[in-house]
Scaffold this active site. Structure first.
Site, PDB file in Angstrom:
ATOM      1  N   ASP A   1     -19.946 -50.106  -1.967  1.00 45.06           N
ATOM      2  CA  ASP A   1     -20.139 -48.673  -2.148  1.00 45.06           C
ATOM      3  C   ASP A   1     -21.536 -48.293  -1.677  1.00 45.06           C
ATOM      4  OD1 ASP A   1     -21.239 -49.993  -4.568  1.00 45.06           O
ATOM      5  OD2 ASP A   1     -21.674 -47.946  -5.199  1.00 45.06           O
TER       6      ASP A   1
ATOM      7  N   GLU B   1     -21.864 -49.969  -7.572  1.00 46.32           N
ATOM      8  CA  GLU B   1     -23.254 -50.279  -7.925  1.00 46.32           C
ATOM      9  C   GLU B   1     -24.153 -49.057  -7.833  1.00 46.32           C
ATOM     10  OE1 GLU B   1     -27.406 -51.374  -7.626  1.00 46.32           O
ATOM     11  OE2 GLU B   1     -26.225 -50.450  -6.028  1.00 46.32           O
TER      12      GLU B   1
END
Length: 454
Positions: A92, A156
């Site tokens: 991500d 994250e």
């Protein structure tokens, strides 16, 4: 016939690495469905899973984590009796911010001036490619000498804790002798660095209400409590005049004992405008690695275009607080919440919502794995000794792994050196750093396996 050096093997794999990073960067995998479709993250996760299967990983799985995102797991068995190393990255990415400010499309890997530009190229899609490159080089040079687990996280950057909660519920899954977190970076290009400390973080969303509805500023302004003005005053209470973070009860005088960050270098790396001063006191290293730092990362208020002459009834802001090692993130959250409620002007009604939290981290740099990494980095960067530094950012998973596996050694390396401009527009990665760090990781895995056999 003499086998070619593993450094040449890594170099020969770089064109494939660039092509794969280009594919991975193309996914707009911001883990916030309010900004980008969830399908972009799902497609990136599928790509990572397919890449692991292509490298003969077993038990490849898409893990549905409690925050609604997916992490990707795979296991590559090594020789009998070999230690297990866990390699971490995340797919991500941060949102691209103002896409018009990018010199090339943010989700299209573009080579320019010797660097590869694109969102996630360094943080941290490039970290996953680094792991793949190291493993491929070892496979082509006699085999991977350790058992390898790979975990690639899907949230994250949002700090929502999905993988941490999943790992706590399945503690056997990520158990390893050593963990390599591929999500930090060298102190600067060409200087091999492991990160010894990380600041933790807490993320709060504060809403302030003063009126039942907006009012005409001519009719009511001057006596009616303006929520936007109240919010500005409240946010200003979080910093002293010199810019030092001032949260009631939170210590702000810790000093950093280690590699220093010259102010002139910091100004250049941070692209501080001429004539603009830095904030805070103490050394730059004190301020960014050893002390708390509050940042207002978002505020809801009327835009200038289309603004009306109104007294605002409510305002909302999102606040990030970086928490240094030695301070507890949960305690810091409580202090920040109490500060916001205590300092709201004019009796304004304040509601505080916690939207993310992670503890700070301190590594044991005296461990055998660090010795193996130092040898590897010195071979990959001839003439340079491995350095240890702090990092102002947060990787909440580190503390979860340290708590779950107290005997495991944790090392932090990666591609996010200052020129990478992670989280900003025009993020990029140095292909030379990708090549050298992939070589260093391959040599580390070999050195570490040998140290365990000795």
């Amino acid at each position: 016939m003499t086998a070619r050096p593993i450094s040449e093997t890594v170099a020969s794999l770089m064109p494939r690495a660039k092509a794969e990073l280009s594919e991975l960067v193309a996914f707009r995998s911001v883990a916030d469905p309010a900004q980008f479709p969830k399908s972009e993250c799902e497609a990136a996760a599928d790509w990572v899973a397919d890449a692991l299967r292509a490298e003969d990983f077993q038990d490849v799985a898409l893990l549905d984590t409690p925050d609604g995102t997916r992490s990707v797991y795979g296991f590559l068995p090594g020789p009998a009796g070999a230690p297990t190393v866990l390699l971490y990255a995340h797919y991500d990415v941060q949102p691209p911010l103002d896409e018009s400010a990018w010199l090339s499309p943010p989700f299209e890997l573009t080579e320019r001036d010797g660097r590869w530009y694109g969102r996630g190229s360094a943080d941290c899609k490039g970290g996953f490619i680094m792991h793949l490159l190291a493993l491929r080089a070892l496979k082509a040079d006699g085999g991977v000498p350790v058992s390898v687990k790979v975990i690639v996280e899907g949230s994250e950057e949002q700090g929502t804790g999905g993988l941490e909660r999943y790992a706590e519920a399945h503690p056997e899954l990520l158990a390893a002798d050593t963990i390599v977190i591929g999500d930090t970076g060298n102190f600067r290009v060409g200087l091999p660095t492991v990160t010894a400390t990380l600041r933790g973080m807490t993320m709060l969303r504060v809403t302030l209400d003063t009126l039942e509805g907006n009012l005409h500023s001519g009719q009511f302004g001057g006596a009616a409590p303006d929520a936007l003005a109240a919010m500005i005053q409240l946010l200003a209470s979080l910093r002293a005049e010199d810019g030092t973070t001032t949260v009631d009860g939170l210590a702000t005088d810790t000093e950093w004992d280690g590699l220093q960050y010259p102010e002139a270098d910091f100004r250049k790396d941070a692209k501080v405008l001429d004539g603009v001063g830095l904030i805070g006191t103490g050394t730059v290293a004190d301020r960014i690695w050893a002390r708390p730092a509050v940042t207002v990362i978002g505020i809801d208020c009327p835009p200038v275009v289309g603004a009306t002459p109104s007294v605002q009834a409510n305002a909302r802001a999102q606040i990030s607080l970086r928490v240094p090692p030695g301070q507890d993130a949960a305690e810091a959250t409580g202090l920040l919440t109490a500060h916001l409620k205590a300092h709201a002007p004019w009796g304004s009604r304040v509601a505080v919502e916690q939207v993310g939290q992670g503890q700070p981290f301190r590594a044991d740099t005296s461990s055998p794995a660090y010795t193996s990494m130092a040898r590897a980095m010195e071979a990959a960067y001839p003439g340079e000794k491995m350095q240890t530094s702090g990092m102002g950012g947060s990787i909440p998973l580190c503390n979860t792994l340290a708590a779950l596996y107290p005997e495991a050694e944790i090392l932090l390396i990666g591609l996010s050196e200052p020129e990478a401009q992670i989280h900003a527009v025009n993020e990029s990665v140095s292909p030379e750093e990708l090549e050298r760090l992939s070589l260093a990781e391959a040599l580390f895995l070999r050195n570490y396996a040998e140290s365990k056999r000795a």
